[in-house]
Design a protein around this motif. Structure first.
Motif, PDB file in Angstrom:
ATOM      1  N   GLU A  67       0.851  -1.198   0.000  1.00  0.00           N
ATOM      2  CA  GLU A  67       0.000   0.000   0.000  1.00  0.00           C
ATOM      3  C   GLU A  67       0.881   1.240   0.000  1.00  0.00           C
ATOM      4  O   GLU A  67       2.093   1.153   0.189  1.00  0.00           O
ATOM      5  CB  GLU A  67      -0.935  -0.019   1.209  1.00  0.00           C
ATOM      6  CG  GLU A  67      -0.263  -0.223   2.530  1.00  0.00           C
ATOM      7  CD  GLU A  67      -1.234  -0.493   3.670  1.00  0.00           C
ATOM      8  OE1 GLU A  67      -1.138   0.232   4.672  1.00  0.00           O
ATOM      9  OE2 GLU A  67      -2.056  -1.416   3.567  1.00  0.00           O
ATOM     10  N   GLY A  68       0.257   2.377  -0.236  1.00  0.00           N
ATOM     11  CA  GLY A  68       0.992   3.638  -0.181  1.00  0.00           C
ATOM     12  C   GLY A  68       1.590   3.822   1.202  1.00  0.00           C
ATOM     13  O   GLY A  68       0.942   3.540   2.211  1.00  0.00           O
ATOM     14  N   ALA A  69       2.819   4.286   1.251  1.00  0.00           N
ATOM     15  CA  ALA A  69       3.536   4.383   2.528  1.00  0.00           C
ATOM     16  C   ALA A  69       3.010   5.526   3.385  1.00  0.00           C
ATOM     17  O   ALA A  69       2.850   6.656   2.919  1.00  0.00           O
ATOM     18  CB  ALA A  69       5.027   4.553   2.275  1.00  0.00           C
ATOM     19  N   TRP A  70       2.782   5.213   4.629  1.00  0.00           N
ATOM     20  CA  TRP A  70       2.300   6.173   5.604  1.00  0.00           C
ATOM     21  C   TRP A  70       3.385   7.213   5.862  1.00  0.00           C
ATOM     22  O   TRP A  70       4.543   6.870   6.088  1.00  0.00           O
ATOM     23  CB  TRP A  70       1.942   5.409   6.877  1.00  0.00           C
ATOM     24  CG  TRP A  70       1.276   6.191   7.936  1.00  0.00           C
ATOM     25  CD1 TRP A  70       0.087   6.854   7.846  1.00  0.00           C
ATOM     26  CD2 TRP A  70       1.728   6.392   9.273  1.00  0.00           C
ATOM     27  NE1 TRP A  70      -0.228   7.440   9.043  1.00  0.00           N
ATOM     28  CE2 TRP A  70       0.772   7.169   9.945  1.00  0.00           C
ATOM     29  CE3 TRP A  70       2.848   5.971   9.983  1.00  0.00           C
ATOM     30  CZ2 TRP A  70       0.890   7.558  11.257  1.00  0.00           C
ATOM     31  CZ3 TRP A  70       2.968   6.351  11.296  1.00  0.00           C
ATOM     32  CH2 TRP A  70       2.002   7.130  11.916  1.00  0.00           C
ATOM     33  N   HIS A  71       3.039   8.477   5.791  1.00  0.00           N
ATOM     34  CA  HIS A  71       3.949   9.611   6.014  1.00  0.00           C
ATOM     35  C   HIS A  71       5.011   9.789   4.927  1.00  0.00           C
ATOM     36  O   HIS A  71       6.013  10.458   5.144  1.00  0.00           O
ATOM     37  CB  HIS A  71       4.653   9.520   7.372  1.00  0.00           C
ATOM     38  CG  HIS A  71       3.813   9.933   8.526  1.00  0.00           C
ATOM     39  ND1 HIS A  71       3.050  11.076   8.543  1.00  0.00           N
ATOM     40  CD2 HIS A  71       3.603   9.343   9.723  1.00  0.00           C
ATOM     41  CE1 HIS A  71       2.421  11.184   9.690  1.00  0.00           C
ATOM     42  NE2 HIS A  71       2.735  10.122  10.428  1.00  0.00           N
ATOM     43  N   TRP A  72       4.834   9.166   3.767  1.00  0.00           N
ATOM     44  CA  TRP A  72       5.761   9.322   2.647  1.00  0.00           C
ATOM     45  C   TRP A  72       4.940   9.710   1.430  1.00  0.00           C
ATOM     46  O   TRP A  72       3.727   9.515   1.387  1.00  0.00           O
ATOM     47  CB  TRP A  72       6.504   8.015   2.369  1.00  0.00           C
ATOM     48  CG  TRP A  72       7.403   7.586   3.485  1.00  0.00           C
ATOM     49  CD1 TRP A  72       7.039   7.014   4.662  1.00  0.00           C
ATOM     50  CD2 TRP A  72       8.820   7.691   3.526  1.00  0.00           C
ATOM     51  NE1 TRP A  72       8.136   6.753   5.437  1.00  0.00           N
ATOM     52  CE2 TRP A  72       9.244   7.160   4.758  1.00  0.00           C
ATOM     53  CE3 TRP A  72       9.773   8.170   2.639  1.00  0.00           C
ATOM     54  CZ2 TRP A  72      10.581   7.102   5.136  1.00  0.00           C
ATOM     55  CZ3 TRP A  72      11.105   8.095   3.008  1.00  0.00           C
ATOM     56  CH2 TRP A  72      11.498   7.583   4.241  1.00  0.00           C
ATOM     57  N   ASN A  73       5.576  10.231   0.407  1.00  0.00           N
ATOM     58  CA  ASN A  73       4.889  10.579  -0.829  1.00  0.00           C
ATOM     59  C   ASN A  73       4.391   9.287  -1.479  1.00  0.00           C
ATOM     60  O   ASN A  73       5.169   8.499  -2.000  1.00  0.00           O
ATOM     61  CB  ASN A  73       5.842  11.322  -1.766  1.00  0.00           C
ATOM     62  CG  ASN A  73       5.186  11.750  -3.055  1.00  0.00           C
ATOM     63  OD1 ASN A  73       4.178  11.201  -3.482  1.00  0.00           O
ATOM     64  ND2 ASN A  73       5.765  12.754  -3.695  1.00  0.00           N
ATOM     65  N   LYS A  74       3.077   9.095  -1.433  1.00  0.00           N
ATOM     66  CA  LYS A  74       2.490   7.833  -1.890  1.00  0.00           C
ATOM     67  C   LYS A  74       2.635   7.606  -3.396  1.00  0.00           C
ATOM     68  O   LYS A  74       2.418   6.504  -3.874  1.00  0.00           O
ATOM     69  CB  LYS A  74       1.037   7.756  -1.452  1.00  0.00           C
ATOM     70  CG  LYS A  74       0.933   7.547   0.052  1.00  0.00           C
ATOM     71  CD  LYS A  74      -0.453   7.807   0.572  1.00  0.00           C
ATOM     72  CE  LYS A  74      -0.547   7.703   2.065  1.00  0.00           C
ATOM     73  NZ  LYS A  74       0.461   8.392   2.838  1.00  0.00           N
TER      74      LYS A  74
END
Length: 122
Positions: A67-74
């Protein structure tokens, strides 16, 4: 796969260093000072990795463990659940992809001075 295996593999890649740039639990792996992967020691089931934007979306659609990374540019960063059903070899290929994505963005002079970093194949 577990975080110890991820750490060992990341450190086996040419010129990789590790540090704790954000806090005492977020371990980052860098190539020439640029982060390509991160582990949160308080959430050992996840590894965060850089990814080609189109490939990142494709991976998320196909694999529920990604999944898109939490706290990072998804757009460019995925988090991968190490405790899911993904094969270890596939996770290692994602680490190599992340490493290669960062190497591609290095200055040409840096890549030429360190040919071993361009020899890592995805």
């Amino acid at each position: 796969m577990n975080i110890e295996s991820v750490r060992e593999y990341c450190l086996s890649l040419p010129l990789v260093t590790e540090d704790f740039p954000f806090d005492e639990t977020t371990l980052a792996f860098r190539i020439m000072g640029k982060i390509f992967a991160c582990l949160d020691l308080e959430r050992p089931e996840w590894v965060t990795m850089k990814c080609n934007a189109d490939y990142a979306l494709e991976l998320r659609e196909v694999h529920p463990e990604i999944e898109g990374a939490w706290h990072w540019n998804k757009k460019y960063w995925n988090q991968v659940n190490l405790y899911g059903t993904l094969e270890d070899d596939f996770i290692l290929s994602l680490i190599r992809h992340s490493y290669s994505e960062v190497v591609k963005k290095l200055k040409k002079k840096e890549r030429l001075e360190h040919s071993e970093i361009t020899e890592v194949k995805e």
